[in-house]
Design a protein around this motif. Structure first.
Motif, PDB file in Angstrom:
ATOM      1  N   VAL A 192      57.929  57.260  50.697  1.00 18.33           N
ATOM      2  CA  VAL A 192      58.900  58.114  50.175  1.00 18.33           C
ATOM      3  C   VAL A 192      59.704  58.170  49.053  1.00 18.33           C
ATOM      4  N   MET A 193      59.618  57.130  48.311  1.00 11.97           N
ATOM      5  CA  MET A 193      60.325  56.534  46.931  1.00 11.97           C
ATOM      6  C   MET A 193      59.252  56.473  45.809  1.00 11.97           C
ATOM      7  N   ILE A 194      59.983  56.596  44.553  1.00  9.12           N
ATOM      8  CA  ILE A 194      59.183  56.346  43.406  1.00  9.12           C
ATOM      9  C   ILE A 194      59.660  55.128  42.753  1.00  9.12           C
ATOM     10  N   GLU A 195      58.611  54.305  42.880  1.00 10.02           N
ATOM     11  CA  GLU A 195      58.824  52.957  42.165  1.00 10.02           C
ATOM     12  C   GLU A 195      60.349  52.585  42.262  1.00 10.02           C
ATOM     13  N   PRO A 196      60.705  52.071  43.513  1.00 13.69           N
ATOM     14  CA  PRO A 196      62.185  51.868  43.909  1.00 13.69           C
ATOM     15  C   PRO A 196      62.267  50.162  43.419  1.00 13.69           C
ATOM     16  N   THR A 197      63.742  49.974  42.973  1.00 13.78           N
ATOM     17  CA  THR A 197      64.215  48.823  42.554  1.00 13.78           C
ATOM     18  C   THR A 197      64.582  48.096  44.064  1.00 13.78           C
ATOM     19  N   TRP A 198      64.245  46.978  44.131  1.00 13.62           N
ATOM     20  CA  TRP A 198      64.747  46.173  45.271  1.00 13.62           C
ATOM     21  C   TRP A 198      65.945  45.208  44.827  1.00 13.62           C
ATOM     22  N   PHE A 199      67.033  45.238  45.533  1.00 11.38           N
ATOM     23  CA  PHE A 199      67.908  44.280  45.503  1.00 11.38           C
ATOM     24  C   PHE A 199      68.130  43.267  46.769  1.00 11.38           C
ATOM     25  N   ASP A 200      67.820  41.970  46.682  1.00  9.89           N
ATOM     26  CA  ASP A 200      67.983  41.266  47.792  1.00  9.89           C
ATOM     27  C   ASP A 200      69.304  40.213  47.791  1.00  9.89           C
ATOM     28  N   PHE A 201      70.137  40.557  48.430  1.00 14.64           N
ATOM     29  CA  PHE A 201      71.344  39.805  48.619  1.00 14.64           C
ATOM     30  C   PHE A 201      71.479  38.972  49.460  1.00 14.64           C
ATOM     31  N   THR A 202      70.464  38.639  50.348  1.00 14.35           N
ATOM     32  CA  THR A 202      70.410  37.338  51.324  1.00 14.35           C
ATOM     33  C   THR A 202      70.149  35.934  50.905  1.00 14.35           C
ATOM     34  N   ASP A 203      70.633  35.202  51.673  1.00 15.18           N
ATOM     35  CA  ASP A 203      70.538  33.748  51.018  1.00 15.18           C
ATOM     36  C   ASP A 203      69.468  33.497  50.421  1.00 15.18           C
ATOM     37  N   ASP A 204      68.176  33.868  50.758  1.00 14.93           N
ATOM     38  CA  ASP A 204      67.088  33.365  50.159  1.00 14.93           C
ATOM     39  C   ASP A 204      66.375  34.647  49.259  1.00 14.93           C
ATOM     40  N   GLY A 205      67.073  35.292  49.002  1.00 22.21           N
ATOM     41  CA  GLY A 205      66.523  36.487  48.274  1.00 22.21           C
ATOM     42  C   GLY A 205      67.046  36.590  46.774  1.00 22.21           C
ATOM     43  N   GLU A 206      66.588  37.095  46.016  1.00 20.51           N
ATOM     44  CA  GLU A 206      66.821  37.436  44.538  1.00 20.51           C
ATOM     45  C   GLU A 206      66.528  38.918  44.200  1.00 20.51           C
ATOM     46  N   GLU A 207      67.399  39.533  43.279  1.00 22.82           N
ATOM     47  CA  GLU A 207      67.298  40.654  43.032  1.00 22.82           C
ATOM     48  C   GLU A 207      66.070  40.896  42.156  1.00 22.82           C
ATOM     49  N   GLU A 208      65.117  41.857  42.515  1.00 20.66           N
ATOM     50  CA  GLU A 208      64.065  42.016  41.587  1.00 20.66           C
ATOM     51  C   GLU A 208      63.387  43.434  41.774  1.00 20.66           C
ATOM     52  N   GLU A 209      62.620  43.838  40.851  1.00 20.92           N
ATOM     53  CA  GLU A 209      62.200  45.049  40.694  1.00 20.92           C
ATOM     54  C   GLU A 209      60.615  44.945  40.685  1.00 20.92           C
TER      55      GLU A 209
END
Length: 227
Positions: A192-209
């Motif tokens: 349902v999305m067009i090339e979404p940017t993913w932001f991960d703010f969990t302890d083991d996550g990093e913001e990434e696209e």
């Protein structure tokens, strides 16, 4: 809050409510959400996701305009609806944005009549929004933001089909907020999305696209029912 080109009226309301510093979520996502791009924000409970939704909607819509809703926000239950609506009242104190909420136990005809009078922001549960959009024929051409809060919880309850149906044929920015990532969320976002940017703010996550790869598993198309 020190956010780039934040609306002055929104800034004033935030300061009055003692929100003077943007947290990591608000700081990192503000510019991209303001740009109108699709994105997914993954962050733990009580990390400011609801606040982030409200301040970004106020920032983009700014003021009352025409009759049709310009932001649609899907929440998991009535309590979430009430919490978000109260937050709009506080942070939107210096705007004339019209915010209305619908839930499963509300009066459908009353909701239809109120919405037809003109609103800017519509908040609701999947069941009620699906009923309204399938029977009332609302004009969605003015819609700028399609937001899903607690996407992981709603997908776990198998609301995939209803959320898709609500947003069907609507060309607008899509934003999902979730406490965790999952294969189901990734497959749904790819659909349902067009090339979404993913932001991960969990302890083991990093913001990434990144651009999702096509999922190779079929989604369960059963409609969910709220408990």
């Amino acid at each position: 809050m020190k956010l780039k080109k934040i609306n002055s009226n929104l800034q004033k309301a935030l300061i009055e409510n003692e929100l003077t510093e943007a947290n990591d979520i608000q700081q990192e996502t503000f510019s991209l959400i303001k740009s109108g791009a699709d994105c997914i924000v993954i962050a733990p409970a009580k990390s400011g996701k609801t606040t982030t939704i409200v301040l970004n909607v106020i920032q983009r819509l700014e003021k009352e305009f025409q009759e049709s809703p310009r932001a649609l926000i899907i929440v998991s239950n009535k309590d979430k609806l009430i919490e978000m609506k109260q937050m709009f009242e506080k942070f939107g104190n210096y705007t004339d944005l019209r915010v209305y909420g619908v839930h499963d136990k509300g009066d459908t005809e009353f909701d239809k009549n109120h919405i037809s009078l003109g609103i800017d922001v519509l908040i609701g549960t999947p069941n009620r929004l699906n009923d309204l959009f399938s029977t009332a024929g609302f004009d969605v051409n003015q819609l700028k933001m399609f937001i899903v809060e607690d996407a992981d919880e709603l997908l776990r309850q198998r609301y995939d089909t209803k959320i898709s149906r609500i947003g069907e044929n609507i060309k607008t920015q899509r934003i999902f907020f979730s406490e965790s990532d999952s294969e189901r969320l990734e497959i749904f976002a790819d659909r349902v999305m067009i090339e979404p940017t993913w932001f991960d703010f969990t302890d083991d996550g990093e913001e990434e696209e990144f651009e999702e790869e096509d999922g190779d598993e079929d989604e369960d198309e059963n409609d969910g029912e709220e408990e």
